[in-house]
Enzyme design. Sequence first.
Site, PDB file in Angstrom:
ATOM      1  N   HIS A 104       0.823  -1.229   0.000  1.00 51.27           N
ATOM      2  CA  HIS A 104       0.000   0.000   0.000  1.00 51.27           C
ATOM      3  C   HIS A 104       0.845   1.263   0.000  1.00 51.27           C
ATOM      4  O   HIS A 104       0.356   2.342  -0.308  1.00 51.27           O
ATOM      5  CB  HIS A 104      -0.946   0.007   1.197  1.00 51.27           C
ATOM      6  CG  HIS A 104      -0.255   0.351   2.479  1.00 51.27           C
ATOM      7  ND1 HIS A 104       0.577  -0.522   3.135  1.00 51.27           N
ATOM      8  CD2 HIS A 104      -0.258   1.500   3.209  1.00 51.27           C
ATOM      9  CE1 HIS A 104       1.045   0.060   4.222  1.00 51.27           C
ATOM     10  NE2 HIS A 104       0.563   1.281   4.290  1.00 51.27           N
ATOM     11  N   LYS A 157      -2.105 -21.981  17.727  1.00 48.47           N
ATOM     12  CA  LYS A 157      -0.804 -22.377  18.233  1.00 48.47           C
ATOM     13  C   LYS A 157      -0.106 -21.228  18.973  1.00 48.47           C
ATOM     14  O   LYS A 157       0.744 -21.464  19.834  1.00 48.47           O
ATOM     15  CB  LYS A 157       0.082 -22.911  17.102  1.00 48.47           C
ATOM     16  CG  LYS A 157       0.431 -21.890  16.038  1.00 48.47           C
ATOM     17  CD  LYS A 157       1.920 -21.796  15.871  1.00 48.47           C
ATOM     18  CE  LYS A 157       2.399 -20.683  14.971  1.00 48.47           C
ATOM     19  NZ  LYS A 157       1.572 -19.584  14.594  1.00 48.47           N
ATOM     20  N   THR A 188       7.483 -22.377  16.588  1.00 46.93           N
ATOM     21  CA  THR A 188       7.126 -21.228  17.419  1.00 46.93           C
ATOM     22  C   THR A 188       7.664 -21.386  18.836  1.00 46.93           C
ATOM     23  O   THR A 188       8.096 -20.411  19.457  1.00 46.93           O
ATOM     24  CB  THR A 188       5.589 -21.077  17.456  1.00 46.93           C
ATOM     25  OG1 THR A 188       5.096 -21.090  16.116  1.00 46.93           O
ATOM     26  CG2 THR A 188       5.166 -19.788  18.112  1.00 46.93           C
TER      27      THR A 188
END
Lengths: 336, 336
Positions: free
Chosen positions: B36, B193, B250
Amino acid sequence: MSNKFKNITIIGDGAMGTVCGFLLFSNGLNVRVWGHDAEDIAEFNRARENTHYLPGYKLDPAIRFTADDDCMADADLIVSAVPCQFVTSVWERLRKYVPAKVPVVSITKGIENNTLRLPTQIIEAVLNDSRPYATLSGPNISDELIRKLPATACAASADIELAQKLQRTFTTSWFRVYSSDDIIGVQLAGALKNVIAIAAGIIDGIGAGDNAKAALLARGLAEISRLGEAMGANEHTFFGLTGLGDLVTTCISPTGRNRSFGEALGKGLDAQTALKQTKSVVEGVPTCRAVFELSARKGVDMPITKAIYNIIEGKIQVKEALHDLMTRDLKQEWHN
Amino acid sequence: MSNKFKNITIIGDGAMGTVCGFLLFSNGLNVRVWGHDAEDIAEFNRARENTHYLPGYKLDPAIRFTADDDCMADADLIVSAVPCQFVTSVWERLRKYVPAKVPVVSITKGIENNTLRLPTQIIEAVLNDSRPYATLSGPNISDELIRKLPATACAASADIELAQKLQRTFTTSWFRVYSSDDIIGVQLAGALKNVIAIAAGIIDGIGAGDNAKAALLARGLAEISRLGEAMGANEHTFFGLTGLGDLVTTCISPTGRNRSFGEALGKGLDAQTALKQTKSVVEGVPTCRAVFELSARKGVDMPITKAIYNIIEGKIQVKEALHDLMTRDLKQEWHN
């Protein structure tokens, strides 16, 4: 069934046998830990410490070590905490002292070489009577358990009431036990995860990164759950504490023997040299051979196990195996 | 369906949008990456590098960056790579330029605050037509992907043929894509998660050890799979690449924002202070609120999510929450 077992004999004076004694004693139960070497046992009793396998932790004198083969007469529960490849010889030796009908719970992880039997299957064959069997397994590093760090495990038996009685017997405020009726799956998961741990070490050794490690764990569990189902286990077991859970500790712990052996392979050593360097038993190596054979017998596709097997046998290089795994035919993630 | 998509516009010039451009270009496809901010875009085109979000990697000039909203006219596939909380505004802005019937594949992870919608549900509501949707997700650290380290992902769509065409479109020799028909489960897994990752950080922060970490991953996956099933997902998805796999990266990556935030909580900071210290968006915090609400709506027992929610809200101390989790009524591991 009554609330808890009261008089427990633990066969095996290794780290996990000793920790079991510590947990059960903490629950106010009577425990006795048997080992085959009378000199070791005398020293453990004198020192109030398992100086060989769990040094640095003083134990209450009520946890008695014994080398007397006739140590189960008053037991209402027997715990088998013997390394997998010694289960047959230890139970052959003790057979005549085992009281009738008393349940045996095995905490051994592994598959017997050549026979491909699970620990409770070995004991059942030796005792050859109709007593109930169970297993207790999970992500249980003994050093953490004896320091009362929080942990979980799963007690499994075809007799769910026995599993639940074990659950009550072993649970403490820091050790939470779940129950299961999948005695086959829990034992398979504890053994099969060592093959994936070798693969995780290879990933570390070649520096393939965290995306690859995560892929390996997920696809590794998918293939061992396929084998498990083919052998009558509940696939959920492999995604629980004794599969995924135990695999995670095995794969992230830098000191794990299976992972370290895999790391040496990943760095380019052949299996013989890597085994010498690891300096202790790498259970995943015989387990990998056993799983490779089981997958062929059962007709289950296990591409990661096959790759590790071929690397250990010196039939393929690590990079070639990885390339083969990445460029197989495209698949659906799960087949319903 | 034909073999692969050919002309692909990627909406979103973050790290993952850029990596998608890199992967698709490597497969010989035409790619364009929309952002953008016209100044950023001009700089990326000039530098042949995403200097903001993926610095240090030169990109082929054929990967064109554009700030022109009318950038999808000739596309046969649109990739949505917009951060979750901006999906609504970006697609509202671009709506009138989206060609009819062209499939949209979302690679966004998360749940929209307040509305509790998944990314493809948001886009579907904005475009309000009958085009096909899909998602692509997995344990995909962008830095590793652009260095061509091996990785896997899952392409999911209710239309399995679309999922398979995406599989062929995105797979390279180092990025292996699996297909699935579970578009809800794959998106839920990628969002949920992050809650377990916060909990894993707490375990690190209080030094609870590897047994506890393993227990958390196993029991955390068990509870998010229960919620997923209640929402129409396939429970297997949570034990696959986009659930377990993504959770592992993670939880083990020391730099993960959700894990780091949890670690600060575990060290005794309150949520406000810990958020300030983390210095960037911690998706797991709004996701935790969303999941807590969803679990109440669906009547699903999620003890770990509830504990994290109460810790974040300052209603309970970490040690008290851990004690409560460890001393709940004893359970079976899986309910059939």
